[in-house]
Design a protein around this motif. Sequence first.
Motif, PDB file in Angstrom:
ATOM      1  N   GLN A 223      -7.584 -10.541   0.282  1.00 39.65           N
ATOM      2  CA  GLN A 223      -8.302 -11.760   0.659  1.00 39.65           C
ATOM      3  C   GLN A 223      -7.415 -12.707   1.468  1.00 39.65           C
ATOM      4  OE1 GLN A 223     -10.259 -13.574  -2.638  1.00 39.65           O
ATOM      5  NE2 GLN A 223     -11.106 -15.249  -1.458  1.00 39.65           N
ATOM      6  N   LEU A 224      -6.152 -12.840   1.057  1.00 40.20           N
ATOM      7  CA  LEU A 224      -5.243 -13.722   1.796  1.00 40.20           C
ATOM      8  C   LEU A 224      -4.964 -13.181   3.198  1.00 40.20           C
ATOM      9  CD1 LEU A 224      -2.733 -14.780  -1.008  1.00 40.20           C
ATOM     10  CD2 LEU A 224      -4.438 -16.196   0.121  1.00 40.20           C
ATOM     11  N   HIS A 225      -4.816 -11.864   3.330  1.00 46.48           N
ATOM     12  CA  HIS A 225      -4.635 -11.268   4.661  1.00 46.48           C
ATOM     13  C   HIS A 225      -5.881 -11.493   5.529  1.00 46.48           C
ATOM     14  CE1 HIS A 225      -0.727  -9.374   4.501  1.00 46.48           C
ATOM     15  NE2 HIS A 225      -0.997  -8.863   3.301  1.00 46.48           N
ATOM     16  N   ARG A 226      -7.055 -11.347   4.907  1.00 43.09           N
ATOM     17  CA  ARG A 226      -8.295 -11.568   5.667  1.00 43.09           C
ATOM     18  C   ARG A 226      -8.395 -13.011   6.153  1.00 43.09           C
ATOM     19  NH1 ARG A 226     -13.056 -13.458   3.843  1.00 43.09           N
ATOM     20  NH2 ARG A 226     -12.593 -13.003   1.651  1.00 43.09           N
ATOM     21  N   GLN A 227      -8.035 -13.949   5.299  1.00 42.08           N
ATOM     22  CA  GLN A 227      -8.116 -15.353   5.697  1.00 42.08           C
ATOM     23  C   GLN A 227      -7.132 -15.700   6.811  1.00 42.08           C
ATOM     24  OE1 GLN A 227      -7.739 -17.646   2.090  1.00 42.08           O
ATOM     25  NE2 GLN A 227      -9.881 -17.359   1.544  1.00 42.08           N
ATOM     26  N   HIS A 228      -6.059 -14.886   6.936  1.00 41.16           N
ATOM     27  CA  HIS A 228      -5.113 -15.073   8.038  1.00 41.16           C
ATOM     28  C   HIS A 228      -5.515 -14.255   9.273  1.00 41.16           C
ATOM     29  CE1 HIS A 228      -2.393 -16.912   5.070  1.00 41.16           C
ATOM     30  NE2 HIS A 228      -1.834 -17.477   6.127  1.00 41.16           N
ATOM     31  N   GLY A 229      -6.664 -13.573   9.184  1.00 42.61           N
ATOM     32  CA  GLY A 229      -7.138 -12.789  10.318  1.00 42.61           C
ATOM     33  C   GLY A 229      -6.530 -11.415  10.437  1.00 42.61           C
ATOM     34  N   ASN A 230      -5.731 -11.002   9.446  1.00 39.20           N
ATOM     35  CA  ASN A 230      -5.089  -9.689   9.482  1.00 39.20           C
ATOM     36  C   ASN A 230      -5.990  -8.679   8.763  1.00 39.20           C
ATOM     37  OD1 ASN A 230      -3.333  -7.563   9.667  1.00 39.20           O
ATOM     38  ND2 ASN A 230      -1.622  -8.581   8.637  1.00 39.20           N
ATOM     39  N   LEU A 231      -7.084  -8.304   9.429  1.00 35.88           N
ATOM     40  CA  LEU A 231      -8.105  -7.479   8.786  1.00 35.88           C
ATOM     41  C   LEU A 231      -7.635  -6.044   8.536  1.00 35.88           C
ATOM     42  CD1 LEU A 231     -11.308  -8.690  10.676  1.00 35.88           C
ATOM     43  CD2 LEU A 231     -10.381  -9.469   8.485  1.00 35.88           C
ATOM     44  N   SER A 232      -6.822  -5.514   9.435  1.00 36.69           N
ATOM     45  CA  SER A 232      -6.380  -4.130   9.252  1.00 36.69           C
ATOM     46  C   SER A 232      -5.506  -4.004   8.002  1.00 36.69           C
ATOM     47  CB  SER A 232      -5.597  -3.659  10.487  1.00 36.69           C
ATOM     48  OG  SER A 232      -4.467  -4.502  10.712  1.00 36.69           O
ATOM     49  N   GLU A 233      -4.620  -4.992   7.765  1.00 34.62           N
ATOM     50  CA  GLU A 233      -3.785  -4.956   6.567  1.00 34.62           C
ATOM     51  C   GLU A 233      -4.629  -5.161   5.311  1.00 34.62           C
ATOM     52  OE1 GLU A 233      -0.423  -4.620   4.166  1.00 34.62           O
ATOM     53  OE2 GLU A 233      -0.874  -3.990   6.221  1.00 34.62           O
ATOM     54  N   ALA A 234      -5.634  -6.039   5.410  1.00 39.16           N
ATOM     55  CA  ALA A 234      -6.526  -6.274   4.266  1.00 39.16           C
ATOM     56  C   ALA A 234      -7.252  -4.988   3.887  1.00 39.16           C
ATOM     57  CB  ALA A 234      -7.526  -7.374   4.605  1.00 39.16           C
ATOM     58  N   LEU A 235      -7.759  -4.265   4.904  1.00 36.56           N
ATOM     59  CA  LEU A 235      -8.462  -3.007   4.633  1.00 36.56           C
ATOM     60  C   LEU A 235      -7.514  -1.935   4.104  1.00 36.56           C
ATOM     61  CD1 LEU A 235     -10.848  -2.925   7.711  1.00 36.56           C
ATOM     62  CD2 LEU A 235     -11.548  -3.027   5.306  1.00 36.56           C
ATOM     63  N   ARG A 236      -6.276  -1.947   4.562  1.00 35.10           N
ATOM     64  CA  ARG A 236      -5.296  -0.967   4.076  1.00 35.10           C
ATOM     65  C   ARG A 236      -5.046  -1.161   2.578  1.00 35.10           C
ATOM     66  NH1 ARG A 236      -0.387  -0.407   2.490  1.00 35.10           N
ATOM     67  NH2 ARG A 236       0.028  -2.637   2.635  1.00 35.10           N
ATOM     68  N   ILE A 237      -4.919  -2.420   2.174  1.00 35.30           N
ATOM     69  CA  ILE A 237      -4.693  -2.718   0.754  1.00 35.30           C
ATOM     70  C   ILE A 237      -5.892  -2.267  -0.074  1.00 35.30           C
ATOM     71  CG2 ILE A 237      -4.443  -4.592  -0.927  1.00 35.30           C
ATOM     72  CD1 ILE A 237      -2.809  -6.081   1.227  1.00 35.30           C
ATOM     73  N   LEU A 238      -7.103  -2.559   0.415  1.00 35.52           N
ATOM     74  CA  LEU A 238      -8.305  -2.156  -0.318  1.00 35.52           C
ATOM     75  C   LEU A 238      -8.395  -0.634  -0.448  1.00 35.52           C
ATOM     76  CD1 LEU A 238     -10.870  -4.628   1.278  1.00 35.52           C
ATOM     77  CD2 LEU A 238     -10.036  -4.675  -1.074  1.00 35.52           C
ATOM     78  N   ALA A 239      -8.003   0.058   0.615  1.00 31.95           N
ATOM     79  CA  ALA A 239      -8.043   1.522   0.577  1.00 31.95           C
ATOM     80  C   ALA A 239      -7.038   2.093  -0.416  1.00 31.95           C
ATOM     81  CB  ALA A 239      -7.773   2.086   1.976  1.00 31.95           C
ATOM     82  N   ASN A 240      -5.951   1.350  -0.677  1.00 31.77           N
ATOM     83  CA  ASN A 240      -4.902   1.839  -1.576  1.00 31.77           C
ATOM     84  C   ASN A 240      -5.191   1.553  -3.045  1.00 31.77           C
ATOM     85  OD1 ASN A 240      -3.245   3.020   0.324  1.00 31.77           O
ATOM     86  ND2 ASN A 240      -2.078   1.152   0.713  1.00 31.77           N
ATOM     87  N   ILE A 241      -6.199   0.739  -3.319  1.00 32.80           N
ATOM     88  CA  ILE A 241      -6.472   0.368  -4.711  1.00 32.80           C
ATOM     89  C   ILE A 241      -6.700   1.597  -5.600  1.00 32.80           C
ATOM     90  CG2 ILE A 241      -8.183  -0.712  -6.224  1.00 32.80           C
ATOM     91  CD1 ILE A 241      -8.329  -3.037  -4.319  1.00 32.80           C
ATOM     92  N   PRO A 242      -7.537   2.570  -5.191  1.00 36.75           N
ATOM     93  CA  PRO A 242      -7.752   3.734  -6.082  1.00 36.75           C
ATOM     94  C   PRO A 242      -6.468   4.505  -6.380  1.00 36.75           C
ATOM     95  CG  PRO A 242      -9.430   3.646  -4.368  1.00 36.75           C
ATOM     96  CD  PRO A 242      -8.383   2.641  -3.982  1.00 36.75           C
ATOM     97  N   TYR A 243      -5.549   4.558  -5.402  1.00 34.91           N
ATOM     98  CA  TYR A 243      -4.303   5.291  -5.605  1.00 34.91           C
ATOM     99  C   TYR A 243      -3.327   4.511  -6.474  1.00 34.91           C
ATOM    100  CZ  TYR A 243      -6.242   7.821  -1.635  1.00 34.91           C
ATOM    101  OH  TYR A 243      -7.066   8.520  -0.812  1.00 34.91           O
ATOM    102  N   ALA A 244      -3.374   3.187  -6.368  1.00 31.12           N
ATOM    103  CA  ALA A 244      -2.425   2.346  -7.103  1.00 31.12           C
ATOM    104  C   ALA A 244      -2.817   2.159  -8.559  1.00 31.12           C
ATOM    105  CB  ALA A 244      -2.296   0.984  -6.414  1.00 31.12           C
ATOM    106  N   VAL A 245      -4.102   2.042  -8.836  1.00 31.50           N
ATOM    107  CA  VAL A 245      -4.525   1.706 -10.204  1.00 31.50           C
ATOM    108  C   VAL A 245      -5.407   2.771 -10.838  1.00 31.50           C
ATOM    109  CG1 VAL A 245      -4.367  -0.750  -9.707  1.00 31.50           C
ATOM    110  CG2 VAL A 245      -6.559   0.391  -9.427  1.00 31.50           C
ATOM    111  N   GLY A 246      -5.784   3.789 -10.085  1.00 33.15           N
ATOM    112  CA  GLY A 246      -6.610   4.847 -10.667  1.00 33.15           C
ATOM    113  C   GLY A 246      -8.060   4.422 -10.814  1.00 33.15           C
ATOM    114  N   ASN A 247      -8.755   5.108 -11.691  1.00 37.90           N
ATOM    115  CA  ASN A 247     -10.176   4.856 -11.897  1.00 37.90           C
ATOM    116  C   ASN A 247     -10.376   3.724 -12.898  1.00 37.90           C
ATOM    117  OD1 ASN A 247     -12.969   5.133 -11.874  1.00 37.90           O
ATOM    118  ND2 ASN A 247     -12.930   6.653 -13.525  1.00 37.90           N
TER     119      ASN A 247
END
Length: 530
Positions: free
Chosen positions: A215-239
């Motif tokens: 969310q903080l990356h999105r508010q700074h306009g860094n959408l690609s980094e924001a999406l990268r973090i969201l994509a990594n959530i399943p790998y970082a925390v599992g199901n």
Amino acid sequence: MEALLNKVQDAGYDITTVSGVQAIEMWNEIRIKVATEPNEQALCHIISSEHQLSIQQLSKSIDELNQALSILTNIESSYARRADLVLMAKNALSERYLTQGDYAQALKEYVSITQYAIEHGDIDTYASAILGMGKLCESFGDANRALRYYQKIDHVDHALSSRSLRLHYKLHKLSCFVTLNKLPAAREILKECEELSILVSDKLLTGQIMLYQSQLHRQHGNLSEALRILANIPYAVGNIRSNWFACKSRIEQARCLLPSRPALATYLLDNAQRRLQHRSKPELKIELYQAYSDIYAERGLYKESLFYEKLGFETESHLISQIPIADLGANQLRRLARFDLQLKLILSEMENRELKETTESQKHEVAQLQQDVFTDPLTQLKNRRWMESCLKELLIHETEFAFLVVDIDHFKSINDELSHLAGDKAIVNVSTQILQQFNRPGHHCVRFGGEEFLVIVENVDLNQALVHAEELRKNIEQLDWKEVLGERRLTVSVGVTLHRLGENTQRTFYRADKALYRAKANGRNQVCSE
């Protein structure tokens, strides 16, 4: 709890084989036939309420808790666990009322909990109730007022025994800062949350941290980094089995995709809406409707945008009409302010009270039972109970000392991949190294819990303590671990701090723990000081 479980086992009940309705029936039978004391009967109601909740019987769960409190109200003060059970029941009851949407009753319980927790010196439960009040303010949409409640917890942060509770309230502070667009403060507390999450095994809280990062990356306009973090959530925390978290993730993804792929963003919101059809928090629905409105407005579909904006407004209006915000105003904050002096006394006198209670006869009894009572059976190090006695003596004689908090790196993976037996052997080998290095006068070695150890070193300065810690770290790293762990290596992280004269030892440990957080966050296998 332990006494009741022993009675249940002796009576031939196997509570591990039942759940749902069968568990409710079994605990009702236990309450009638096995529980002989009122506090045991109350505990049966509390346990039954959890099983009622598991089968979506919210009203019956609330009834069970109220029955428990009714019993506990009539118990004489001689029952030692009465206060713990009352606070347990009230905490659960407040959460049930929140789930039910009965915010006035939830607030009533929070108010009662704060008073009762202060009377019995329970800092964690007091902070949990304050957190509940702040969450009500957030639900109302008043982030500034919520922060004023969370600031009450700041004063006792160092004394909280639950790291999970500490992380939980810091995440809510972060939410308020984001809502108020106080981004520097948000980034600062996000950093604290990231450090703290390393030592808190809660996938949902870790996932929330990643959502805020996005969310903080999105508010700074860094959408690609924001999406990268969201994509990594399943790998970082599992199901994560949380409908709420799944919907939050999709809403955040949709907002990130809004400028470039509005159709996909709409699809994600449709998916979230299907999940929210039956059960959901109204706050999440409001967030969903606002995201819909923004996306349709971006696509030029103003009629649809207005439709969802209206839905959001109606949901929000209904929600805030249910929250007794007037009872969370200045009067409530002034009432809590009156506890400030009592809180300071609780924190400062916690150890002094224990010191005064220690008589000469008790000291003699402690000496006789020391080997059994004060020694950890697995490692033969001293345990936490002994540590409390040791710290009392150091405080009485105003002895200078340092804390070295030692934590085995990636210990959970050793248990998961090589078995708990291998994990126990690893703990024993680390404790042996600690004993070899610190088995001398003025050095005290404690197994603090699980894979965590505490070394108390008397009459050293910070540099000397750091030298001791670094020597221990290297010795453990250089051990031959092949017999225990195969090809794996084992390392430790160490947090070091000095006790300050007149300081509560809880605060000293809190600073050492913070140093350990930093050692973990910086890559592990290292020593960090306050």
